[in-house]
Design a protein around this motif. Structure first.
Motif, PDB file in Angstrom:
ATOM      1  N   LEU A   5       0.706  -1.269  -0.061  1.00 54.79           N
ATOM      2  CA  LEU A   5      -0.066  -0.092  -0.044  1.00 54.79           C
ATOM      3  C   LEU A   5       0.744   1.156   0.054  1.00 54.79           C
ATOM      4  O   LEU A   5       1.924   1.134   0.656  1.00 54.79           O
ATOM      5  CB  LEU A   5      -0.820   0.034   1.135  1.00 54.79           C
ATOM      6  N   CYS A   6       0.545   1.936  -0.850  1.00 50.11           N
ATOM      7  CA  CYS A   6       1.041   3.414  -0.957  1.00 50.11           C
ATOM      8  C   CYS A   6       0.273   4.716  -0.152  1.00 50.11           C
ATOM      9  O   CYS A   6       0.998   5.719   0.171  1.00 50.11           O
ATOM     10  CB  CYS A   6       1.893   3.944  -2.168  1.00 50.11           C
ATOM     11  N   LYS A   7      -0.979   4.394  -0.009  1.00 46.18           N
ATOM     12  CA  LYS A   7      -1.905   5.806   0.361  1.00 46.18           C
ATOM     13  C   LYS A   7      -2.808   4.765   1.234  1.00 46.18           C
ATOM     14  O   LYS A   7      -3.657   3.872   0.470  1.00 46.18           O
ATOM     15  CB  LYS A   7      -2.264   6.328  -0.489  1.00 46.18           C
ATOM     16  N   THR A   8      -3.399   5.149   2.192  1.00 45.96           N
ATOM     17  CA  THR A   8      -4.436   4.664   3.056  1.00 45.96           C
ATOM     18  C   THR A   8      -5.313   5.687   3.383  1.00 45.96           C
ATOM     19  O   THR A   8      -5.081   6.708   3.530  1.00 45.96           O
ATOM     20  CB  THR A   8      -3.770   3.617   4.136  1.00 45.96           C
ATOM     21  N   GLY A   9      -6.694   5.232   3.830  1.00 48.06           N
ATOM     22  CA  GLY A   9      -7.485   5.995   4.511  1.00 48.06           C
ATOM     23  C   GLY A   9      -8.092   7.076   3.300  1.00 48.06           C
ATOM     24  O   GLY A   9      -8.678   8.059   4.001  1.00 48.06           O
ATOM     25  N   LEU A  10      -8.277   6.833   2.387  1.00 48.22           N
ATOM     26  CA  LEU A  10      -8.706   7.470   1.204  1.00 48.22           C
ATOM     27  C   LEU A  10     -10.267   7.807   1.113  1.00 48.22           C
ATOM     28  O   LEU A  10     -10.923   6.560   1.483  1.00 48.22           O
ATOM     29  CB  LEU A  10      -8.276   7.411  -0.163  1.00 48.22           C
ATOM     30  N   ASP A  11     -10.917   8.921   1.259  1.00 48.28           N
ATOM     31  CA  ASP A  11     -12.331   8.773   1.065  1.00 48.28           C
ATOM     32  C   ASP A  11     -12.594   9.045  -0.537  1.00 48.28           C
ATOM     33  O   ASP A  11     -11.780   9.668  -1.215  1.00 48.28           O
ATOM     34  CB  ASP A  11     -12.938   9.769   2.064  1.00 48.28           C
ATOM     35  N   ARG A  12     -13.921   9.415  -0.699  1.00 51.14           N
ATOM     36  CA  ARG A  12     -14.171   9.472  -2.149  1.00 51.14           C
ATOM     37  C   ARG A  12     -13.922  10.861  -2.537  1.00 51.14           C
ATOM     38  O   ARG A  12     -13.891  11.403  -3.825  1.00 51.14           O
ATOM     39  CB  ARG A  12     -15.561   9.520  -2.474  1.00 51.14           C
ATOM     40  N   HIS A  13     -13.669  11.805  -1.659  1.00 54.02           N
ATOM     41  CA  HIS A  13     -13.251  13.245  -1.986  1.00 54.02           C
ATOM     42  C   HIS A  13     -11.710  13.084  -2.171  1.00 54.02           C
ATOM     43  O   HIS A  13     -11.147  14.558  -2.826  1.00 54.02           O
ATOM     44  CB  HIS A  13     -13.678  14.437  -1.038  1.00 54.02           C
ATOM     45  N   ALA A  14     -10.947  12.470  -1.993  1.00 50.97           N
ATOM     46  CA  ALA A  14      -9.573  12.403  -2.225  1.00 50.97           C
ATOM     47  C   ALA A  14      -9.039  12.516  -3.557  1.00 50.97           C
ATOM     48  O   ALA A  14      -9.734  11.806  -4.438  1.00 50.97           O
ATOM     49  CB  ALA A  14      -8.913  11.031  -1.484  1.00 50.97           C
ATOM     50  N   ALA A  15      -7.986  13.242  -3.733  1.00 50.13           N
ATOM     51  CA  ALA A  15      -7.350  13.472  -4.887  1.00 50.13           C
ATOM     52  C   ALA A  15      -6.821  11.973  -5.816  1.00 50.13           C
ATOM     53  O   ALA A  15      -5.953  11.506  -4.708  1.00 50.13           O
ATOM     54  CB  ALA A  15      -6.298  14.609  -4.988  1.00 50.13           C
ATOM     55  N   PHE A  16      -7.383  11.537  -6.478  1.00 46.58           N
ATOM     56  CA  PHE A  16      -6.758  10.304  -7.295  1.00 46.58           C
ATOM     57  C   PHE A  16      -7.204  10.320  -8.744  1.00 46.58           C
ATOM     58  O   PHE A  16      -8.269  10.798  -9.152  1.00 46.58           O
ATOM     59  CB  PHE A  16      -7.454   9.391  -6.649  1.00 46.58           C
ATOM     60  N   GLY A  17      -6.406   9.542  -9.558  1.00 47.01           N
ATOM     61  CA  GLY A  17      -6.761   9.383 -10.922  1.00 47.01           C
ATOM     62  C   GLY A  17      -5.882   8.162 -11.453  1.00 47.01           C
ATOM     63  O   GLY A  17      -4.911   8.243 -10.714  1.00 47.01           O
ATOM     64  N   TYR A  18      -6.275   7.556 -12.572  1.00 43.68           N
ATOM     65  CA  TYR A  18      -5.598   6.437 -12.831  1.00 43.68           C
ATOM     66  C   TYR A  18      -5.959   6.204 -14.319  1.00 43.68           C
ATOM     67  O   TYR A  18      -7.194   6.055 -14.504  1.00 43.68           O
ATOM     68  CB  TYR A  18      -5.702   5.040 -12.081  1.00 43.68           C
ATOM     69  N   THR A  19      -5.015   6.195 -15.366  1.00 41.31           N
ATOM     70  CA  THR A  19      -5.221   5.962 -16.485  1.00 41.31           C
ATOM     71  C   THR A  19      -4.526   4.568 -17.184  1.00 41.31           C
ATOM     72  O   THR A  19      -3.670   4.279 -17.046  1.00 41.31           O
ATOM     73  CB  THR A  19      -4.750   7.041 -17.530  1.00 41.31           C
ATOM     74  N   CYS A  20      -5.502   3.355 -17.260  1.00 44.69           N
ATOM     75  CA  CYS A  20      -5.103   2.146 -17.779  1.00 44.69           C
ATOM     76  C   CYS A  20      -4.777   2.084 -19.188  1.00 44.69           C
ATOM     77  O   CYS A  20      -5.224   3.047 -20.064  1.00 44.69           O
ATOM     78  CB  CYS A  20      -6.095   1.402 -17.716  1.00 44.69           C
ATOM     79  N   ASN A  21      -3.616   1.863 -19.412  1.00 42.79           N
ATOM     80  CA  ASN A  21      -3.107   1.629 -20.996  1.00 42.79           C
ATOM     81  C   ASN A  21      -2.983   0.054 -21.498  1.00 42.79           C
ATOM     82  O   ASN A  21      -1.995  -0.098 -22.429  1.00 42.79           O
ATOM     83  CB  ASN A  21      -1.787   2.340 -20.868  1.00 42.79           C
ATOM     84  N   ARG A  22      -3.799  -0.538 -20.966  1.00 46.26           N
ATOM     85  CA  ARG A  22      -3.952  -1.846 -21.443  1.00 46.26           C
ATOM     86  C   ARG A  22      -2.761  -2.701 -21.508  1.00 46.26           C
ATOM     87  O   ARG A  22      -2.677  -3.436 -22.545  1.00 46.26           O
ATOM     88  CB  ARG A  22      -4.787  -1.743 -22.677  1.00 46.26           C
ATOM     89  N   CYS A  23      -2.032  -2.499 -20.479  1.00 47.53           N
ATOM     90  CA  CYS A  23      -0.452  -3.367 -20.464  1.00 47.53           C
ATOM     91  C   CYS A  23      -0.810  -5.025 -20.179  1.00 47.53           C
ATOM     92  O   CYS A  23      -0.091  -5.729 -20.223  1.00 47.53           O
ATOM     93  CB  CYS A  23       0.588  -2.838 -19.789  1.00 47.53           C
ATOM     94  N   LEU A  24      -1.887  -4.976 -19.416  1.00 50.52           N
ATOM     95  CA  LEU A  24      -2.556  -6.105 -18.877  1.00 50.52           C
ATOM     96  C   LEU A  24      -1.716  -6.875 -17.747  1.00 50.52           C
ATOM     97  O   LEU A  24      -1.807  -7.958 -17.549  1.00 50.52           O
ATOM     98  CB  LEU A  24      -2.752  -7.364 -19.991  1.00 50.52           C
ATOM     99  N   ALA A  25      -0.646  -5.960 -17.142  1.00 50.92           N
ATOM    100  CA  ALA A  25       0.042  -6.614 -16.112  1.00 50.92           C
ATOM    101  C   ALA A  25      -0.805  -7.033 -14.864  1.00 50.92           C
ATOM    102  O   ALA A  25      -0.310  -7.943 -14.073  1.00 50.92           O
ATOM    103  CB  ALA A  25       1.210  -5.769 -15.599  1.00 50.92           C
TER     104      ALA A  25
END
Length: 227
Positions: A5-25
């Motif tokens: 884990l690199c971040k814990t205790g996040l709620d729905r207002h926490a800053a976060f984004g992730y773009t999947c590039n379909r590497c399938l890892a």
């Protein structure tokens, strides 16, 4: 496999984004636990009953998604995830993990991505926006309803009230059953189509076609069975 884990205790207002590039890892060497709603969605995607889907595509009595001997998800093909519209919640949330104790205080943890993962983490959105983008709403609702059902089943089995803070105990109990499929545990209730069909025959109720309506009737049927 160790999850870091690199971040814990996040709620729905926490800053976060992730773009999947379909590497399938992320589609390899995982243990994907399924609830009956997820099984029903995947079964519909494959044109199967939940009974047939459990037999063909799960292990441990229907509680885990079957992976191939090389560690690859059985639904991974040359184009990527072949069941993407109906993929389980844990796949939708990656690289987040969701935790909901019975106190109702939901929180999220951000996991480290696999070595070689080509997905891009950023802070240009929020956890809530990411959930919406991944269509996670119906799956989170189903997960919460089945967690409550499991609590009720555990109370029936132990004749002891299960406190809200004991959600981890419930999940651990389910995992122990999953890890010991030959231990005499009755997991037939996981099969939504079979359980609902039996309940409808007994009560004279028509079998719903909509999965969400069928889920509600399934939970009603399991509660009646447990009682």
């Amino acid at each position: 496999m160790t999850i870091r884990l690199c971040k814990t205790g996040l709620d729905r207002h926490a800053a976060f984004g992730y773009t999947c590039n379909r590497c399938l890892a992320c589609c390899r060497f995982k243990k994907i636990q399924l609830n009956p709603y997820e099984i029903a969605r995947l079964a519909r995607n494959r044109g199967l009953s939940t009974t047939d889907f459990i037999a063909r595509h799960t292990t441990n009595g229907g509680t885990l998604l079957r992976f191939l001997e090389d560690g690859t998800c059985g639904f991974l093909d040359a184009q990527g995830c072949s069941v993407h519209p109906d993929r389980p919640l844990v796949c939708r949330l990656y690289p987040l993990g969701r935790h909901v104790p019975f106190s109702g205080v939901e929180h999220f943890n951000q996991m480290e991505c696999e070595p070689g993962c080509q997905g891009v983490l950023h802070a240009n959105g929020t956890v809530g926006r990411f959930l919406a983008e991944q269509g996670a709403g119906p799956f989170m609702h189903a997960a919460d309803r089945y967690l409550d059902l499991l609590r009720r089943l555990l109370e029936t089995l132990t004749d002891e009230a299960v406190e809200p803070a004991q959600s981890e105990t419930i999940l651990a109990t389910v995992q122990n059953v999953s890890d010991d499929p030959d231990g005499g545990h009755d997991l037939s209730w996981i099969d939504m189509d079979r359980a609902v069909a039996d309940y409808c025959r007994q009560t004279g109720v028509s079998v719903p076609m909509d999965i969400e309506a069928k889920m509600a009737l399934h939970i009603e049927a399991v509660r009646a069975w447990a009682a």
